[in-house]
Design a protein around this motif. Structure first.
Motif, PDB file in Angstrom:
ATOM      1  N   ALA A  99      -6.708   0.772   8.752  1.00  0.00           N
ATOM      2  CA  ALA A  99      -6.400   0.330   7.391  1.00  0.00           C
ATOM      3  C   ALA A  99      -6.257   1.541   6.484  1.00  0.00           C
ATOM      4  O   ALA A  99      -6.842   2.605   6.729  1.00  0.00           O
ATOM      5  N   THR A 100      -5.472   1.385   5.421  1.00  0.00           N
ATOM      6  CA  THR A 100      -5.424   2.414   4.389  1.00  0.00           C
ATOM      7  C   THR A 100      -6.696   2.293   3.531  1.00  0.00           C
ATOM      8  O   THR A 100      -7.377   1.262   3.554  1.00  0.00           O
ATOM      9  N   GLU A 101      -6.991   3.352   2.773  1.00  0.00           N
ATOM     10  CA  GLU A 101      -8.164   3.297   1.883  1.00  0.00           C
ATOM     11  C   GLU A 101      -8.042   2.136   0.901  1.00  0.00           C
ATOM     12  O   GLU A 101      -9.021   1.471   0.575  1.00  0.00           O
ATOM     13  N   GLU A 102      -6.818   1.917   0.439  1.00  0.00           N
ATOM     14  CA  GLU A 102      -6.607   0.845  -0.531  1.00  0.00           C
ATOM     15  C   GLU A 102      -6.883  -0.523   0.101  1.00  0.00           C
ATOM     16  O   GLU A 102      -7.482  -1.404  -0.519  1.00  0.00           O
ATOM     17  N   GLU A 103      -6.465  -0.695   1.340  1.00  0.00           N
ATOM     18  CA  GLU A 103      -6.705  -1.966   2.022  1.00  0.00           C
ATOM     19  C   GLU A 103      -8.208  -2.202   2.197  1.00  0.00           C
ATOM     20  O   GLU A 103      -8.700  -3.316   1.995  1.00  0.00           O
ATOM     21  N   VAL A 104      -8.928  -1.160   2.585  1.00  0.00           N
ATOM     22  CA  VAL A 104     -10.380  -1.299   2.754  1.00  0.00           C
ATOM     23  C   VAL A 104     -11.021  -1.667   1.419  1.00  0.00           C
ATOM     24  O   VAL A 104     -11.878  -2.548   1.336  1.00  0.00           O
ATOM     25  N   ALA A 105     -10.557  -1.002   0.330  1.00  0.00           N
ATOM     26  CA  ALA A 105     -11.112  -1.281  -0.996  1.00  0.00           C
ATOM     27  C   ALA A 105     -10.828  -2.715  -1.424  1.00  0.00           C
ATOM     28  O   ALA A 105     -11.662  -3.372  -2.037  1.00  0.00           O
ATOM     29  N   HIS A 106      -9.641  -3.205  -1.067  1.00  0.00           N
ATOM     30  CA  HIS A 106      -9.264  -4.568  -1.459  1.00  0.00           C
ATOM     31  C   HIS A 106      -9.865  -5.618  -0.532  1.00  0.00           C
ATOM     32  O   HIS A 106      -9.978  -6.781  -0.900  1.00  0.00           O
ATOM     33  N   PRO A 151      -5.331  -6.824   4.233  1.00  0.00           N
ATOM     34  CA  PRO A 151      -4.192  -5.968   4.579  1.00  0.00           C
ATOM     35  C   PRO A 151      -3.083  -6.049   3.541  1.00  0.00           C
ATOM     36  O   PRO A 151      -2.951  -7.071   2.855  1.00  0.00           O
ATOM     37  N   HIS A 152      -2.305  -4.987   3.458  1.00  0.00           N
ATOM     38  CA  HIS A 152      -1.117  -4.960   2.603  1.00  0.00           C
ATOM     39  C   HIS A 152       0.122  -4.930   3.484  1.00  0.00           C
ATOM     40  O   HIS A 152       0.854  -3.941   3.526  1.00  0.00           O
ATOM     41  N   GLY A 153       0.323  -5.974   4.223  1.00  0.00           N
ATOM     42  CA  GLY A 153       1.509  -6.073   5.063  1.00  0.00           C
ATOM     43  C   GLY A 153       1.399  -5.251   6.324  1.00  0.00           C
ATOM     44  O   GLY A 153       0.411  -4.564   6.575  1.00  0.00           O
ATOM     45  N   LEU A 154       2.439  -5.341   7.136  1.00  0.00           N
ATOM     46  CA  LEU A 154       2.412  -4.681   8.441  1.00  0.00           C
ATOM     47  C   LEU A 154       2.223  -3.178   8.332  1.00  0.00           C
ATOM     48  O   LEU A 154       1.519  -2.566   9.123  1.00  0.00           O
ATOM     49  N   ASP A 155       2.887  -2.554   7.332  1.00  0.00           N
ATOM     50  CA  ASP A 155       2.823  -1.086   7.242  1.00  0.00           C
ATOM     51  C   ASP A 155       1.750  -0.607   6.256  1.00  0.00           C
ATOM     52  O   ASP A 155       1.545   0.575   6.098  1.00  0.00           O
ATOM     53  N   GLY A 156       1.044  -1.538   5.614  1.00  0.00           N
ATOM     54  CA  GLY A 156      -0.043  -1.158   4.717  1.00  0.00           C
ATOM     55  C   GLY A 156       0.401  -0.840   3.313  1.00  0.00           C
ATOM     56  O   GLY A 156      -0.408  -0.440   2.486  1.00  0.00           O
ATOM     57  N   HIS A 157       1.694  -0.999   3.016  1.00  0.00           N
ATOM     58  CA  HIS A 157       2.187  -0.618   1.695  1.00  0.00           C
ATOM     59  C   HIS A 157       2.886  -1.764   0.968  1.00  0.00           C
ATOM     60  O   HIS A 157       3.610  -1.523   0.010  1.00  0.00           O
ATOM     61  N   ALA A 158       2.667  -2.973   1.426  1.00  0.00           N
ATOM     62  CA  ALA A 158       3.301  -4.111   0.761  1.00  0.00           C
ATOM     63  C   ALA A 158       2.691  -4.297  -0.623  1.00  0.00           C
ATOM     64  O   ALA A 158       1.479  -4.154  -0.808  1.00  0.00           O
ATOM     65  N   ALA A 159       3.509  -4.600  -1.582  1.00  0.00           N
ATOM     66  CA  ALA A 159       3.016  -4.865  -2.926  1.00  0.00           C
ATOM     67  C   ALA A 159       2.465  -6.294  -2.997  1.00  0.00           C
ATOM     68  O   ALA A 159       2.831  -7.142  -2.203  1.00  0.00           O
ATOM     69  N   HIS A 160       1.560  -6.500  -3.905  1.00  0.00           N
ATOM     70  CA  HIS A 160       1.095  -7.883  -4.122  1.00  0.00           C
ATOM     71  C   HIS A 160       0.576  -8.040  -5.537  1.00  0.00           C
ATOM     72  O   HIS A 160       0.508  -7.060  -6.266  1.00  0.00           O
TER      73      HIS A 160
END
Ligand SMILES: [Zn+2]
Length: 167
Positions: free
Chosen positions: A148-155, A158-167
């Motif tokens: 996971a990206t740091e942002e995903e762990v913080a949230h 997951p943020h999509g397949l590549d970890g960078h999906a906006a939401h």
């Protein structure tokens, strides 16, 4: 999408195909014919007992596990269904079987309820999850695993397949 051979651990973003059935073979939910489910491991997104079985698996692995009721949606409390007047619910809310809500019980504590169904002006609710008391069989195929990206762990998701999906 990364394709390294990372094994599933806390902080993994995991893509799985799954089929959930009861012990008696009734299908509850399945990703068959649709996109796999994406989840963040170790963030209480799945049942802890299920995550424990998934830990250490890599992409391409299969899992077939049956969880006891206490590891799934709990044992039945035995209180049984209650009938509430439809007017106890906001009129604009569509009441669907399986819907969960929280209400204050007579003892003043917040309690979870599930809608069983509606009939005329009554709504039948239960403090047990509809699948309480059931053993749950999960048949799972691990499709992909990445860190996971740091942002995903913080949230906590997951943020999509590549970890960078906006939401
Ligand atoms: Zn987020």
């Amino acid at each position: 999408m990364t394709t390294d051979a990372q094994s599933i651990r806390d902080g993994s973003v995991v893509q799985i195909h799954f089929k959930l059935t009861t012990d008696s073979g009734q299908e509850i939910e399945s990703t068959e014919g649709s996109e796999p489910m994406l989840y963040l491991h170790g963030a209480n997104n799945l049942m802890p007992a299920l995550e424990a079985h998934l830990t250490g698996l890599t992409a391409g692995k299969n899992l077939d596990v049956t969880l006891a009721p206490e590891d799934g949606f709990g044992e039945r409390s035995g209180d049984g269904p209650q009938a509430w007047p439809r007017t106890a619910f906001p009129a604009e809310i569509e009441l669907v079987p399986g819907m969960q809500f929280t209400a204050t019980a007579e003892n003043g504590a917040d309690e979870d309820y599930w809608v069983l169904g509606t009939e005329d002006e009554m709504v039948y609710v239960d403090t047990d999850h509809p699948l309480a008391g059931e053993s749950l069989r999960f048949v799972i195929e691990v499709i992909s695993v990445r860190a996971a990206t740091e942002e995903e762990v913080a949230h906590g998701h997951p943020h999509g397949l590549d970890g960078h999906a906006a939401h």
